[in-house]
Design a protein around this motif. Structure first.
Motif, mmCIF file in Angstrom:
data_model
loop_
_atom_site.group_PDB
_atom_site.id
_atom_site.type_symbol
_atom_site.label_atom_id
_atom_site.label_comp_id
_atom_site.label_asym_id
_atom_site.label_seq_id
_atom_site.Cartn_x
_atom_site.Cartn_y
_atom_site.Cartn_z
ATOM 1 N N THR A 1 30.525 50.785 60.590
ATOM 2 C CA THR A 1 30.587 52.222 60.893
ATOM 3 C C THR A 1 30.059 53.104 59.772
ATOM 4 O O THR A 1 30.051 54.328 59.907
ATOM 5 N N SER A 2 29.625 52.523 58.653
ATOM 6 C CA SER A 2 29.131 53.331 57.541
ATOM 7 C C SER A 2 28.219 52.497 56.660
ATOM 8 O O SER A 2 28.167 51.265 56.777
ATOM 9 N N ALA A 3 27.507 53.182 55.772
ATOM 10 C CA ALA A 3 26.602 52.505 54.836
ATOM 11 C C ALA A 3 26.622 53.258 53.514
ATOM 12 O O ALA A 3 26.774 54.482 53.476
ATOM 13 N N ILE A 4 26.467 52.515 52.428
ATOM 14 C CA ILE A 4 26.518 53.076 51.082
ATOM 15 C C ILE A 4 25.108 53.251 50.529
ATOM 16 O O ILE A 4 24.253 52.370 50.684
ATOM 17 N N ILE A 5 24.867 54.392 49.886
ATOM 18 C CA ILE A 5 23.640 54.605 49.133
ATOM 19 C C ILE A 5 24.016 54.936 47.692
ATOM 20 O O ILE A 5 24.817 55.848 47.438
ATOM 21 N N TRP A 6 23.449 54.207 46.756
ATOM 22 C CA TRP A 6 23.634 54.450 45.316
ATOM 23 C C TRP A 6 22.452 55.295 44.846
ATOM 24 O O TRP A 6 21.297 55.010 45.203
ATOM 25 N N ILE A 7 22.737 56.316 44.048
ATOM 26 C CA ILE A 7 21.698 57.267 43.626
ATOM 27 C C ILE A 7 21.811 57.504 42.131
ATOM 28 O O ILE A 7 22.912 57.750 41.610
ATOM 29 N N MET A 8 20.688 57.454 41.438
ATOM 30 C CA MET A 8 20.654 57.784 40.012
ATOM 31 C C MET A 8 19.585 58.842 39.766
ATOM 32 O O MET A 8 18.442 58.714 40.227
ATOM 33 N N ALA A 9 19.966 59.903 39.056
ATOM 34 C CA ALA A 9 19.049 60.995 38.743
ATOM 35 C C ALA A 9 18.577 60.894 37.298
ATOM 36 O O ALA A 9 19.168 60.188 36.471
ATOM 37 N N ASP A 10 17.524 61.621 36.989
ATOM 38 C CA ASP A 10 16.999 61.679 35.629
ATOM 39 C C ASP A 10 17.813 62.586 34.718
ATOM 40 O O ASP A 10 17.733 62.482 33.499
ATOM 41 N N ALA A 11 18.564 63.489 35.328
ATOM 42 C CA ALA A 11 19.283 64.490 34.545
ATOM 43 C C ALA A 11 20.519 64.923 35.326
ATOM 44 O O ALA A 11 20.615 64.697 36.534
ATOM 45 N N PRO A 12 21.477 65.546 34.660
ATOM 46 C CA PRO A 12 22.660 66.011 35.382
ATOM 47 C C PRO A 12 22.320 67.113 36.371
ATOM 48 O O PRO A 12 21.355 67.861 36.193
ATOM 49 N N GLY A 13 23.131 67.204 37.431
ATOM 50 C CA GLY A 13 22.909 68.246 38.424
ATOM 51 C C GLY A 13 23.433 67.816 39.774
ATOM 52 O O GLY A 13 23.864 66.678 39.975
ATOM 53 N N PRO A 14 23.390 68.712 40.750
ATOM 54 C CA PRO A 14 23.880 68.383 42.095
ATOM 55 C C PRO A 14 22.920 67.463 42.832
ATOM 56 O O PRO A 14 21.698 67.544 42.664
ATOM 57 N N ILE A 15 23.493 66.582 43.629
ATOM 58 C CA ILE A 15 22.721 65.702 44.511
ATOM 59 C C ILE A 15 23.156 66.013 45.943
ATOM 60 O O ILE A 15 24.340 65.893 46.279
ATOM 61 N N ASP A 16 22.215 66.433 46.771
ATOM 62 C CA ASP A 16 22.506 66.739 48.171
ATOM 63 C C ASP A 16 22.021 65.599 49.052
ATOM 64 O O ASP A 16 20.852 65.193 48.981
ATOM 65 N N VAL A 17 22.924 65.093 49.871
ATOM 66 C CA VAL A 17 22.611 63.992 50.783
ATOM 67 C C VAL A 17 22.852 64.479 52.204
ATOM 68 O O VAL A 17 23.908 65.046 52.508
ATOM 69 N N SER A 18 21.875 64.306 53.067
ATOM 70 C CA SER A 18 22.035 64.629 54.481
ATOM 71 C C SER A 18 21.591 63.430 55.303
ATOM 72 O O SER A 18 20.683 62.700 54.911
ATOM 73 N N TRP A 19 22.251 63.222 56.435
ATOM 74 C CA TRP A 19 21.872 62.114 57.299
ATOM 75 C C TRP A 19 22.140 62.463 58.753
ATOM 76 O O TRP A 19 23.023 63.250 59.071
ATOM 77 N N ARG A 20 21.336 61.866 59.600
ATOM 78 C CA ARG A 20 21.470 62.084 61.038
ATOM 79 C C ARG A 20 21.521 60.718 61.718
ATOM 80 O O ARG A 20 20.591 59.909 61.601
ATOM 81 N N VAL A 21 22.599 60.467 62.403
ATOM 82 C CA VAL A 21 22.733 59.231 63.162
ATOM 83 C C VAL A 21 21.816 59.306 64.376
ATOM 84 O O VAL A 21 21.686 60.363 64.995
ATOM 85 N N GLU A 22 21.150 58.197 64.685
ATOM 86 C CA GLU A 22 20.212 58.206 65.806
ATOM 87 C C GLU A 22 20.921 58.668 67.078
ATOM 88 O O GLU A 22 22.027 58.243 67.397
ATOM 89 N N GLY A 23 20.268 59.606 67.768
ATOM 90 C CA GLY A 23 20.829 60.152 68.985
ATOM 91 C C GLY A 23 21.750 61.337 68.781
ATOM 92 O O GLY A 23 22.142 61.997 69.751
ATOM 93 N N ALA A 24 22.095 61.645 67.524
ATOM 94 C CA ALA A 24 23.012 62.757 67.258
ATOM 95 C C ALA A 24 22.251 64.078 67.222
ATOM 96 O O ALA A 24 21.096 64.150 66.794
ATOM 97 N N ALA A 25 22.918 65.141 67.638
ATOM 98 C CA ALA A 25 22.281 66.455 67.658
ATOM 99 C C ALA A 25 22.312 67.126 66.294
ATOM 100 O O ALA A 25 21.447 67.942 65.980
ATOM 101 N N HIS A 26 23.317 66.794 65.484
ATOM 102 C CA HIS A 26 23.480 67.465 64.200
ATOM 103 C C HIS A 26 23.524 66.455 63.064
ATOM 104 O O HIS A 26 23.928 65.313 63.245
#
Length: 444
Positions: free
Chosen positions: A38-63
């Motif tokens: 029911t879920s999946a993990i993504i690991w993210i590393m940035a070059d510098a400090p700051g906010p990371i925005d993640v958005s995702w859309r499940v196939e077939g979903a409207a939003h």
């Protein structure tokens, strides 16, 4: 006109040079972690400090769904996003934005089978010993690592998941007393360009061995193991690490009808040269208590037990469970007494690949698939005792950079495991097939 032609020539030259210039390096590094139903993990590393925005859309979903995370100096500019709201077998497309960079991709939840008879086809990649020399390597170490095209070959095999079996990087003497130096080595290796494609080509889980735990052949006495554990947890987003009262990297992941038991062969390990006796341990009382209980509770027809050191090699003069004879025997006796079906051992470390088949009276044979090395220097001249080990499946002892594949195909009574070793180009080194029905006590 001459002036205009000159300007046009300069412009054309600029376009040509821009085309020849290397692309700007990505400021975000992504890796896909474990995906459940029911879920999946993504690991993210940035070059510098700051906010990371993640958005995702499940196939077939409207939003789409969104998540904001903070990359800070405290967490090494790394964050972990869990993409939720998926149904079994469903995919989700995602965008990750931050640090003046945006990256896109997709993940998929595992298929949930109503019964083992309907288990899907599944492929697990395995490997160990990823050596990458530092920017200024010591004498004799500059060419110790190579064959980095192997990461492209693993991605091309399209595994559903990859299990890293330890020595996933090599801490060096400058690192052993300096957590900051350790973190820099992790960061450099994780951003290594040949590795990037594999990191998002499949889902990853990992265990460690001595070189990503501490010094060569390190054991429970290593004084900075708290720091190396914290770094391992930062860079490998496994779904679990140890128990509240028993730290370490051990845990379990499941893929359909396959349970994988991830072991920690370093945190509790007594010195290899300690005298044999009930107190000599590779895995420790708490971890082995957990493993026994987890095996008894498992209903998976296939149970892969993964560790950094070899489990069953009687000819191993180097590090291996054969040098912890009482603990090894007690566990193997437990498997037989409790009639635990479906066990296959996985290991790395040795800088060669082999498949062992250990016969047992009144029980199915135990197999161990050793997969090593990925990029470290292969062992060209194994000991004669290793070559003459009667437990080796003929043709499987190969000293070459390689990775392993475990393919589960068929269903019900025809369920089968195909074990393969492939070289850095993806060419087949050996293949061996095991019927799941032949890994049971029920037929005896």
């Amino acid at each position: 006109m001459p002036g205009q032609q000159s300007r046009l020539a300069v412009c054309a030259l600029g376009v040509m040079l821009a085309a020849l210039a290397p692309p700007a390096s990505a400021k975000l590094t992504l890796m896909h972690g474990y995906a459940d139903t029911t879920s999946a993990i993504i690991w993210i590393m940035a070059d510098a400090p700051g906010p990371i925005d993640v958005s995702w859309r499940v196939e077939g979903a409207a939003h789409e769904q969104t998540l904001r995370l903070d990359a800070t100096a405290t967490n090494g500019h790394t964050v972990v996003a869990r993409l939720t709201g998926l149904l079994p077998g469903q995919a989700a497309s995602y965008q990750v934005r931050g640090d003046h960079d945006r990256q896109e991709g997709s993940v998929r939840a595992q298929v949930q089978s109503p019964a083992a008879a309907d288990a899907p086809t599944f492929t697990l990649a395995i490997g160990s010993c990823f050596f990458l020399a530092g920017a200024n390597p010591p004498k004799g170490k500059g060419d110790y690592g190579g064959g980095f095209e192997i990461f492209e070959a693993i991605a091309a095999a399209a595994p559903d998941a990859m299990l890293w079996l330890g020595d996933n990087l090599y801490l060096q003497p400058p690192d052993f007393a300096d957590p900051g130096s350790m973190a820099a080595r992790y960061r450099r290796q994780r951003t290594f360009p040949p590795l990037r494609g594999l990191l998002t080509a499949t889902a990853h889980v990992a265990i460690w061995d001595d070189h990503d735990y501490g010094p060569n052949n390190a054991n429970a006495t290593y004084r900075l193991k708290d720091e190396t554990l914290a770094l391992f947890q930062r860079y490998w987003p496994n779904p679990e690490f140890g128990l509240p009262d028993a730290p370490g990297v051990f845990g379990r992941v499941s893929y359909g009808d396959i349970d994988v038991f991830l072991l920690d062969d370093r945190w509790y390990r007594t010195p290899d040269r300690a005298p044999e006796g009930p107190q000599k341990t590779m895995f420790g009382t708490a971890q082995l208590r957990w493993l026994r209980a987890a095996l008894l509770a498992s209903r998976a027809p296939v149970k892969l037990i993964a560790g950094g050191s070899q489990f069953l090699n009687r000819a191993n003069r180097h590090e291996g469970w054969n040098h912890f004879a009482q603990e090894q025997k007690a566990f193997l006796d437990f498997l037989h007494e409790k009639r635990i079906d479906g066990v296959i051992f996985l290991s790395g470390d040795r800088h060669f690949t082999e498949l062992l088949r250990v016969a047992r009276p009144d029980a199915y044979p135990l197999h161990e698939f050793t997969s090593s090395p990925l990029t470290s220097r292969p062992w060209k001249t194994p000991d004669r005792a290793e070559i003459e080990n009667p437990d080796i499946v003929p043709g499987t002892l190969v000293g070459k950079r390689q990775f392993g594949l475990i393919r589960a195909t068929g269903s019900g009574a025809t369920r089968q495991l195909t074990l393969e070793s492939r070289d850095a180009s993806g060419a087949l080194l050996w293949r061996h097939e095991i019927a799941v029905r032949d890994l049971t006590y029920g037929l005896r």
